[in-house]
Design a protein around this motif. Structure first.
Motif, PDB file in Angstrom:
ATOM      1  N   ARG A   4       0.839  -1.190   0.000  1.00 37.81           N
ATOM      2  CA  ARG A   4       0.000   0.000   0.000  1.00 37.81           C
ATOM      3  C   ARG A   4       0.879   1.246   0.000  1.00 37.81           C
ATOM      4  NH1 ARG A   4      -3.503  -0.916   5.188  1.00 37.81           N
ATOM      5  NH2 ARG A   4      -1.385  -1.233   5.968  1.00 37.81           N
ATOM      6  N   LEU A   5       0.242   2.387  -0.043  1.00 35.06           N
ATOM      7  CA  LEU A   5       0.939   3.656  -0.237  1.00 35.06           C
ATOM      8  C   LEU A   5       2.053   3.885   0.774  1.00 35.06           C
ATOM      9  CD1 LEU A   5       0.990   6.247  -1.928  1.00 35.06           C
ATOM     10  CD2 LEU A   5      -0.746   7.202  -0.406  1.00 35.06           C
ATOM     11  N   LEU A   6       1.782   3.669   2.058  1.00 34.46           N
ATOM     12  CA  LEU A   6       2.774   3.949   3.090  1.00 34.46           C
ATOM     13  C   LEU A   6       3.708   2.781   3.370  1.00 34.46           C
ATOM     14  CD1 LEU A   6       0.919   6.166   5.717  1.00 34.46           C
ATOM     15  CD2 LEU A   6       2.070   6.801   3.612  1.00 34.46           C
ATOM     16  N   ASP A   7       3.563   1.694   2.601  1.00 31.81           N
ATOM     17  CA  ASP A   7       4.458   0.550   2.764  1.00 31.81           C
ATOM     18  C   ASP A   7       5.781   0.744   2.033  1.00 31.81           C
ATOM     19  OD1 ASP A   7       2.564  -0.797   4.271  1.00 31.81           O
ATOM     20  OD2 ASP A   7       1.675  -1.798   2.537  1.00 31.81           O
ATOM     21  N   TYR A   8       5.845   1.755   1.158  1.00 28.34           N
ATOM     22  CA  TYR A   8       7.059   1.996   0.377  1.00 28.34           C
ATOM     23  C   TYR A   8       8.078   2.789   1.181  1.00 28.34           C
ATOM     24  CZ  TYR A   8       4.561   0.344  -3.758  1.00 28.34           C
ATOM     25  OH  TYR A   8       3.874  -0.434  -4.653  1.00 28.34           O
ATOM     26  N   ASN A   9       9.353   2.510   0.936  1.00 26.47           N
ATOM     27  CA  ASN A   9      10.446   3.223   1.578  1.00 26.47           C
ATOM     28  C   ASN A   9      11.007   4.289   0.648  1.00 26.47           C
ATOM     29  OD1 ASN A   9      10.464   1.546   3.982  1.00 26.47           O
ATOM     30  ND2 ASN A   9      11.406  -0.060   2.720  1.00 26.47           N
ATOM     31  N   ASP A  10      11.772   5.218   1.219  1.00 28.40           N
ATOM     32  CA  ASP A  10      12.387   6.264   0.404  1.00 28.40           C
ATOM     33  C   ASP A  10      13.241   5.644  -0.698  1.00 28.40           C
ATOM     34  OD1 ASP A  10      11.235   8.194   1.966  1.00 28.40           O
ATOM     35  OD2 ASP A  10      12.991   8.524   3.224  1.00 28.40           O
ATOM     36  N   GLY A  11      13.093   6.160  -1.901  1.00 24.46           N
ATOM     37  CA  GLY A  11      13.868   5.672  -3.042  1.00 24.46           C
ATOM     38  C   GLY A  11      13.170   4.600  -3.848  1.00 24.46           C
ATOM     39  N   GLU A  12      12.090   4.029  -3.305  1.00 23.07           N
ATOM     40  CA  GLU A  12      11.365   2.987  -4.028  1.00 23.07           C
ATOM     41  C   GLU A  12      10.376   3.586  -5.019  1.00 23.07           C
ATOM     42  OE1 GLU A  12      10.600  -1.115  -1.965  1.00 23.07           O
ATOM     43  OE2 GLU A  12       9.905   0.453  -0.599  1.00 23.07           O
ATOM     44  N   GLU A  13      10.318   3.005  -6.203  1.00 25.00           N
ATOM     45  CA  GLU A  13       9.331   3.431  -7.186  1.00 25.00           C
ATOM     46  C   GLU A  13       8.030   2.689  -6.947  1.00 25.00           C
ATOM     47  OE1 GLU A  13      11.175   2.915 -11.038  1.00 25.00           O
ATOM     48  OE2 GLU A  13      12.063   4.940 -10.896  1.00 25.00           O
ATOM     49  N   LEU A  14       6.927   3.322  -7.318  1.00 24.58           N
ATOM     50  CA  LEU A  14       5.622   2.721  -7.074  1.00 24.58           C
ATOM     51  C   LEU A  14       4.695   2.985  -8.249  1.00 24.58           C
ATOM     52  CD1 LEU A  14       3.605   5.317  -6.197  1.00 24.58           C
ATOM     53  CD2 LEU A  14       5.029   5.181  -4.150  1.00 24.58           C
ATOM     54  N   GLU A  15       3.741   2.103  -8.389  1.00 26.29           N
ATOM     55  CA  GLU A  15       2.682   2.258  -9.373  1.00 26.29           C
ATOM     56  C   GLU A  15       1.444   1.596  -8.786  1.00 26.29           C
ATOM     57  OE1 GLU A  15       1.530   1.100 -14.008  1.00 26.29           O
ATOM     58  OE2 GLU A  15       3.620   1.023 -13.347  1.00 26.29           O
ATOM     59  N   PHE A  39      -2.349  12.221  -1.560  1.00 27.18           N
ATOM     60  CA  PHE A  39      -2.941  10.963  -1.995  1.00 27.18           C
ATOM     61  C   PHE A  39      -3.143  10.061  -0.773  1.00 27.18           C
ATOM     62  CE2 PHE A  39      -0.022  12.520  -5.257  1.00 27.18           C
ATOM     63  CZ  PHE A  39      -0.861  12.628  -6.360  1.00 27.18           C
ATOM     64  N   SER A  40      -4.101   9.153  -0.871  1.00 24.45           N
ATOM     65  CA  SER A  40      -4.327   8.238   0.246  1.00 24.45           C
ATOM     66  C   SER A  40      -4.841   6.894  -0.231  1.00 24.45           C
ATOM     67  CB  SER A  40      -5.330   8.842   1.238  1.00 24.45           C
ATOM     68  OG  SER A  40      -6.633   8.870   0.689  1.00 24.45           O
ATOM     69  N   ASP A  41      -4.629   5.906   0.625  1.00 24.39           N
ATOM     70  CA  ASP A  41      -5.332   4.625   0.542  1.00 24.39           C
ATOM     71  C   ASP A  41      -5.556   4.193   1.987  1.00 24.39           C
ATOM     72  OD1 ASP A  41      -2.923   3.568   1.431  1.00 24.39           O
ATOM     73  OD2 ASP A  41      -2.466   2.513  -0.433  1.00 24.39           O
ATOM     74  N   SER A  42      -5.872   2.946   2.218  1.00 23.01           N
ATOM     75  CA  SER A  42      -6.212   2.517   3.581  1.00 23.01           C
ATOM     76  C   SER A  42      -5.028   2.573   4.533  1.00 23.01           C
ATOM     77  CB  SER A  42      -6.782   1.095   3.551  1.00 23.01           C
ATOM     78  OG  SER A  42      -5.840   0.185   3.013  1.00 23.01           O
ATOM     79  N   SER A  43      -3.802   2.756   4.010  1.00 20.74           N
ATOM     80  CA  SER A  43      -2.624   2.821   4.877  1.00 20.74           C
ATOM     81  C   SER A  43      -2.361   4.224   5.399  1.00 20.74           C
ATOM     82  CB  SER A  43      -1.384   2.312   4.121  1.00 20.74           C
ATOM     83  OG  SER A  43      -1.023   3.206   3.072  1.00 20.74           O
ATOM     84  N   GLY A  44      -2.910   5.243   4.735  1.00 22.58           N
ATOM     85  CA  GLY A  44      -2.684   6.608   5.163  1.00 22.58           C
ATOM     86  C   GLY A  44      -2.542   7.571   4.002  1.00 22.58           C
ATOM     87  N   PHE A 101     -10.017   3.200  -0.215  1.00 21.49           N
ATOM     88  CA  PHE A 101      -8.924   4.170  -0.162  1.00 21.49           C
ATOM     89  C   PHE A 101      -9.020   5.075   1.060  1.00 21.49           C
ATOM     90  CE2 PHE A 101      -9.887   3.242  -4.615  1.00 21.49           C
ATOM     91  CZ  PHE A 101      -8.664   2.701  -5.011  1.00 21.49           C
ATOM     92  N   ILE A 102      -9.969   4.796   1.933  1.00 23.50           N
ATOM     93  CA  ILE A 102     -10.210   5.658   3.088  1.00 23.50           C
ATOM     94  C   ILE A 102      -9.766   4.952   4.363  1.00 23.50           C
ATOM     95  CG2 ILE A 102     -11.952   6.915   4.398  1.00 23.50           C
ATOM     96  CD1 ILE A 102     -13.655   6.901   1.837  1.00 23.50           C
ATOM     97  N   LYS A 323      -3.353   1.292  15.700  1.00 22.95           N
ATOM     98  CA  LYS A 323      -2.806   2.178  14.680  1.00 22.95           C
ATOM     99  C   LYS A 323      -3.902   3.133  14.249  1.00 22.95           C
ATOM    100  CE  LYS A 323       0.399   3.325  11.605  1.00 22.95           C
ATOM    101  NZ  LYS A 323       1.696   3.909  11.966  1.00 22.95           N
ATOM    102  N   LEU A 324      -3.659   4.443  14.362  1.00 22.21           N
ATOM    103  CA  LEU A 324      -4.716   5.438  14.131  1.00 22.21           C
ATOM    104  C   LEU A 324      -4.846   5.825  12.670  1.00 22.21           C
ATOM    105  CD1 LEU A 324      -4.213   7.709  17.275  1.00 22.21           C
ATOM    106  CD2 LEU A 324      -5.842   5.837  16.934  1.00 22.21           C
ATOM    107  N   GLU A 325      -3.772   6.284  12.050  1.00 24.26           N
ATOM    108  CA  GLU A 325      -3.840   6.732  10.653  1.00 24.26           C
ATOM    109  C   GLU A 325      -2.562   6.317   9.925  1.00 24.26           C
ATOM    110  OE1 GLU A 325      -4.825  10.878  10.137  1.00 24.26           O
ATOM    111  OE2 GLU A 325      -6.214  10.834  11.813  1.00 24.26           O
TER     112      GLU A 325
END
Length: 325
Positions: A4-15, A39-44, A101-102, A323-325
């Motif tokens: 998910r969106l917040l699962d990526y680390n700095d430097g990682e590409e995403l699609e 941008f958001s999804d269920s991770s934040g 996505f919420i 975990k809140l947000e």
């Protein structure tokens, strides 16, 4: 494993497919246009700038739109952001549900509804009980779906109900300790104090303020709802019970500079203000700490006067918390 969106680390590409929470067309210092976005999804939620934008881009990529985001996670001035490569609007035929996505409150809506109803049973004053029941029924779907704010605290699906449940738990502890507290009045105030946000806000997805929210605000909106309920229930509009309940909601911000038209003039009103402020502060600080690595300070928390808070290297209680947000 699906990331998910917040699962990526700095430097990682995403699609991946995400929701646009906010999108504002702005000018750089050199006069070029860009979209300041989140941008958001269920991770934040995470921010990003769409450079070299135009009016058509602003109309296409607006708040509440589901898009396919192609980019890379980076860090800028200590804050995570997405370097945007491209955006594509996702059509309804692609089968995505806005709700996925919420971010949602950490407790189930059904459980919160049952718990709030248990507190309603303890509101023994018939005027307050009837009005609380009437308005809970009237705004049932929105009350248990809406956030409690746009960004500062409890800004998640079900956040309004979660904030209410948390305040009721605090109120119970105070009422159990101090026998002079009118438990019925305090519980009624906790349940109704922010209910005007079902009219002040647009809902849990890409939350914005409504016209009523901008022009009137939730304190006055819920006072109006209380009066309309009293009229329909044929309650004496000049009764002291109704006056006390109205004072609870109209004074709960506690200070004129916080938008309160009156200062608390009842013990229960003062407690309502303090419980509200306490719960909002605990939520905001906890949320910031949960996004901070152990041994580091949080970012500046604007709702806490811009202060930073330290996350100890070992903090078992925080680690076990929802975990809140």
């Amino acid at each position: 494993m699906y990331k998910r969106l917040l699962d990526y680390n700095d430097g990682e590409e995403l699609e991946l497919v995400v929701l646009i929470n906010n999108s504002q067309l702005r000018h750089t210092k050199k006069g070029k246009l860009y979209l300041a976005m989140s941008f958001s999804d269920s991770s934040g939620e995470i921010r990003g700038n769409f450079w070299d934008a135009n009016d058509q881009d602003a109309a296409t990529f607006n708040a509440g739109t589901i898009v396919e985001l192609d980019g890379k996670r980076e860090e800028y001035q200590g804050q995570p952001q997405i370097k945007i490569y491209s955006l594509r609007v996702v059509g309804p035929e692609e089968g995505y549900d806005l709700r996925q996505f919420i971010k949602s409150a950490p407790e189930k809506i059904a459980d919160m509804k049952e718990e709030i109803n248990q507190y309603v049973f303890e509101i023994l004053n018939p005027t307050w009980n009837r009005i609380v029941r009437f308005l809970l029924k009237k705004w049932d779907k929105r009350f248990f779906e809406f956030p409690a704010g746009k960004s500062n605290h409890h800004a998640v699906r079900g956040g309004l109900a979660y904030h209410t449940v948390s305040m009721l738990r605090d109120a119970k502890g105070l009422a159990d300790n101090y026998s002079q507290i009118n438990r019925s009045l305090l519980y009624a105030g906790c349940i109704l104090h922010d209910m005007g946000k079902v009219l002040e806000l647009t809902g849990p997805a890409a939350t914005q303020y409504t016209t009523e929210g901008n022009l009137i605000g939730h304190l006055v909106l819920i006072d109006e709802q209380i009066m309309l309920a009293a009229q329909q229930l044929k309650i004496d509009l000049e009764s002291e019970d109704l006056l006390l309940l109205r004072h609870m909601v109209l004074s709960h911000h506690g200070k004129f500079e916080y938008g309160s038209p009156k200062l608390p003039a009842l013990l229960e009103a003062e407690l309502l203000h303090r419980i509200d402020d306490l719960d909002a502060s605990v939520y905001a600080i906890t949320n910031a700490l949960q996004h901070t690595r152990p041994g580091n300070f949080t970012d500046n928390i604007m709702s806490q006067g811009g202060r930073k808070f330290y996350r100890p290297k070992t903090d078992e209680s925080l680690g076990k918390a929802h975990k809140l947000e």
